[in-house]
Each structure stands twice: as C-alpha cells, then as structure tokens.
Design an enzyme around this catalytic site. Structure first.
Site, PDB file in Angstrom:
ATOM      1  CE1 TYR A  51      -2.971  -3.110   0.358  1.00  0.00           C
ATOM      2  CE2 TYR A  51      -3.341  -2.347   3.000  1.00  0.00           C
ATOM      3  CZ  TYR A  51      -3.420  -3.214   1.683  1.00  0.00           C
ATOM      4  OH  TYR A  51      -4.364  -4.585   1.928  1.00  0.00           O
ATOM      5  CG  HIS A 107      -0.802  -8.453   0.240  1.00  0.00           C
ATOM      6  ND1 HIS A 107      -0.497  -7.199   0.359  1.00  0.00           N
ATOM      7  CD2 HIS A 107      -2.232  -8.510   0.333  1.00  0.00           C
ATOM      8  CE1 HIS A 107      -1.551  -6.545   0.210  1.00  0.00           C
ATOM      9  NE2 HIS A 107      -2.732  -7.235   0.225  1.00  0.00           N
ATOM     10  CB  SER A 138      -4.174 -11.909   2.492  1.00  0.00           C
ATOM     11  OG  SER A 138      -5.006 -11.206   2.148  1.00  0.00           O
ATOM     12  CG  LEU A 191     -19.236  -1.595   2.470  1.00  0.00           C
ATOM     13  CD1 LEU A 191     -19.014  -0.090   2.958  1.00  0.00           C
ATOM     14  CD2 LEU A 191     -20.571  -2.128   3.070  1.00  0.00           C
ATOM     15  CB  THR A 234     -14.723  -1.239   6.396  1.00  0.00           C
ATOM     16  OG1 THR A 234     -15.591  -0.338   5.315  1.00  0.00           O
ATOM     17  CG2 THR A 234     -14.518  -0.355   7.613  1.00  0.00           C
ATOM     18  CB  SER A 237     -12.252  10.033   3.466  1.00  0.00           C
ATOM     19  OG  SER A 237     -13.177  10.348   2.394  1.00  0.00           O
ATOM     20  CE  LYS A 238     -18.185  11.757   1.600  1.00  0.00           C
ATOM     21  NZ  LYS A 238     -17.185  11.242   0.829  1.00  0.00           N
ATOM     22  NE  ARG A 241     -20.596   6.967   2.534  1.00  0.00           N
ATOM     23  CZ  ARG A 241     -20.323   7.085   1.208  1.00  0.00           C
ATOM     24  NH1 ARG A 241     -19.200   6.944   1.024  1.00  0.00           N
ATOM     25  NH2 ARG A 241     -21.387   7.475   0.524  1.00  0.00           N
TER      26      ARG A 241
END
Length: 271
Positions: A51, A107, A138, A191, A234, A237-238, A241
């Site tokens: 990442y 990973h 993973s 989601l 999950t 940025s909000k 949420r």
C-alpha cells in the site's frame, strides 16, 4: 452485540472491525484518515507493504493519544521490490515506528516462493523472533491452506479474503476450511454490492432489511459479514460513514434476513 474482540488461535485478541489503508494513498491524507479512524472507535489498523503508506500509518499511530497496547496493527508481506520476508518485516516495523506488529500476513499465495512451506517457515521465525504477535495469510484458497497446514508448526491465525454476498458461494469452502482449523476469516471489500455492483439482485433485500432496522444498506452488509463470523476490514474518509460502520455492530440479522441476502447473492454470483 457490538464489534467484540475475537480470540485468535495464537491466544491474542483481535478487534473485529478494522480500518484499512489500502486505497488511502500517500502523504497527509492517510495520516489524517488513520487518525480520524482511531478517534472514532477503530482500534485495529490494517496496512501492507504494497500500500506504500506504512510510514503515514506510523505517523498517525505516533500522533494518536491511544497507547500502543490499545491499537491492533496489521501489516502484510507483499514481496515489494523483490525483498524477502526477513528484510520486509524489518522495513515495515521501521516504517511504522514499532518494535512489533500484532499481525503479519502473507499478502497472496503467489508470494510464497519458492513454495508455501518454505515461506511459512520464514513467517514462523518472524513470530519466534517477537516481531509479530500473530501470523496469517491473505487470499489463500483451500488447496493453498491445506499445503500450508500440512507443514506448519504454527497455524495461521487468520486468512484475509474478498468476501461479500456476490462471492459468498465461491468463498464458502474457504470459510468452512478455516472454521475447521481454527483460522479466523477477515473480509475486505464487503461493500462491493453497493459501491461497485448496484442494481443487482441484492438491492431489494438489502433495502427491505435496512428499512426494517432503520439502517443503511452499508450497515446491513456489515452486519451480514459479521454474521458469517468474519472480521470486517473497511475504509472511508468520511467520519459519519466510519461511525455508521461502528454502529452496524449493534445490528443482529435474523436467520431469514441472512438467508434472503445469501439467496440474492447467489443469483448475482460473480463468476
């Protein structure tokens, strides 16, 4: 029931909802997002070598008011720049500013070179050396897990996989094998039926169940994932949420609710 910690086969407890840094990018953005998550009930942060924001995650961990023991930190060996596991874990810890992580994952099975048993022996050494409290995998399928478990001295604590209703039938054998072997499933991209595949068979039951609970469809998908025994990874940025996802831990779906979601998921199953 809220998002209760789950006991791993290593004896440690893992918070059952995590904030993931997969798509948060680089720079100040991920620092702010991780700090926001930590300030809104997320005490499990999931990052990875691939990442490229372990350093930003480390800055956020340093700047938070939470103590190290209050935060569960996961990172992953992604084979970045062709580096091996012993080098990668040391680099990751340096980036994060930590002396150990709570969970270190391989990973993907393709990274297990020259083979899964050799790779896993290196992961076991990471745990033996005190660099990770727990180790896991993973994106491993059943055959990959069988190969690993056959040679393992330490079983993987978790397998983090893609999981949502449109892939549930396909992923079910992984869940079943994991359950038989005391391996916890972590779910990412829960989601997708809403964010990437709207307009499918799931829309109707999700909307109906959401209306019944006075909840959002996102919260219902989170509750479904929790009902399958999986830890949710999950991101958002909000703040609203993030808070809504935490609140989803209080939603208990009925067997009929779960069956309706499963059936609609099977109709829209991703091939």
């Amino acid at each position: 029931m809220p998002w209760e910690p789950i006991k791993l086969n290593s004896g440690y407890y893992m918070p059952s909802i995590a904030f993931g840094t997969w798509k948060t990018g680089n720079g100040q953005g991920p620092v702010d997002q991780v700090k926001q998550a930590l300030g809104n009930g997320y005490n499990h942060i999931d990052t990875a070598q691939a990442y490229k924001n372990e350093e930003e995650t480390g800055v956020a961990l340093k700047e938070t008011e939470l103590s190290r023991s209050d935060v569960f930190v996961t990172t992953k060996y992604s084979g970045t720049n062709g580096l091996d596991i012993p080098t990668s874990i040391k680099n990751s810890l340096s980036n994060l500013g930590l002396s150990d992580v709570d969970l270190y994952l391989v990973h993907a099975p393709r990274l297990a070179v020259p083979d899964i048993p050799t790779c896993w022996a290196q992961m076991e050494k990471v745990k033996d050396d005190g660099l990770a409290k727990s180790i896991g995998i993973s994106n491993f399928g059943v055959k990959d897990m069988e190969t690993l478990v056959a040679s393992a001295r330490i079983k993987p604590a978790v397998n983090q996989i893609l999981l949502h209703p449109y892939v549930y039938e396909r992923q079910k054998p992984i869940l079943e094998y994991a359950a038989k072997n005391g391996i916890i499933i972590e779910a990412y991209s829960a989601l997708i039926p809403i964010t990437k595949s709207p307009g499918g068979p799931l829309d109707k039951p999700l909307n109906e169940i959401a209306a019944k609970f006075g909840a959002t469809t996102e919260q219902i998908l989170m509750a479904w994932t929790k009902a399958k025994g999986a830890v949710v990874v999950t991101s958002s940025s909000k703040r609203t949420r993030l808070q809504g996802y935490i609140a989803a831990g209080d939603i208990t779906l009925s067997a009929d609710d779960i069956a309706a979601i499963d059936a609609a998921g099977a109709l829209g199953e991703e091939k």
